[in-house]
Design a protein around this motif. Structure first.
Motif: not given
Length: 194
Positions: A30, A88, A90-93, A132-133, A136
């Protein structure tokens, strides 16, 4: 490059002190795919492109609430279209991503773009995101002058979407002769009806 401190996140530049740690992360598909490398980069080439040629300008993202590195943000300026990346662990912020991308966009245009020849000055600054990102991040990107692209030949357009910020648009948004963020209060709505 220097450290950039924001309200939510501090950006620490990649230097000889933290390049090996970054290189470890960029052995993951990734990560090396995000900088359009065809395979995991060897440390010597990775270091050369970041520390010597500055083809890749990259910072660690350190959110204020954790004080731990949450990922990387930066851009790759190359022979083709330069592009932003944000990764990131972990989770995308969204809030962290938005605050981290803003100074990186300015760094690109104020430090890298100004050194280009006339030919390269017409190239837009791109960003390629998972759809999906992108949902946001869409509002942030549009508010900062980016336009969505209907098709990008290098992408799987079913899963990804590209945006671009043209140099002329950046100049219109942030140029000395135009408005700056200080010209508007946060409560004031912008009217684009002409």
């Amino acid at each position: 490059m220097s450290e950039i401190k924001g309200a939510l996140v501090t950006l620490r530049p990649i230097t000889k002190d933290n390049i090996e740690k970054a290189h470890e992360k960029f052995q993951q598909p990734d990560f090396w795919n995000a900088i359009q490398w065809p395979s995991p980069p060897p440390l010597d080439r990775f270091s050369y492109r970041i520390l010597k040629t500055k083809e890749i300008c990259m910072w660690e993202m350190v959110p204020e609430f954790t004080r731990k590195v949450a990922g990387y943000v930066g851009y790759r300026a190359q022979a083709g279209v330069p592009f932003l990346f944000i990764l990131f662990f972990d989770k995308f912020e969204v809030s962290i991503a938005s605050e981290a991308l803003s100074p990186v966009i300015h760094h690109y245009f104020n430090e890298t773009w100004v050194q280009y020849t006339d030919f390269h000055r017409d190239f837009p600054l791109g960003i390629y995101l998972d759809r999906k990102i992108a949902k946001q991040m869409h509002q942030f990107l549009i508010e900062n002058g980016f336009e969505p692209l209907s098709f990008v030949s290098e992408l799987d357009n079913e899963k990804m979407i590209g945006y671009e910020l043209r140099p002329q648009t950046y100049e219109a948004y942030y140029g000395e002769d135009d408005f700056t963020d200080d010209d508007f209060s946060e409560d004031e709505e912008l009217n684009f009806d002409y």
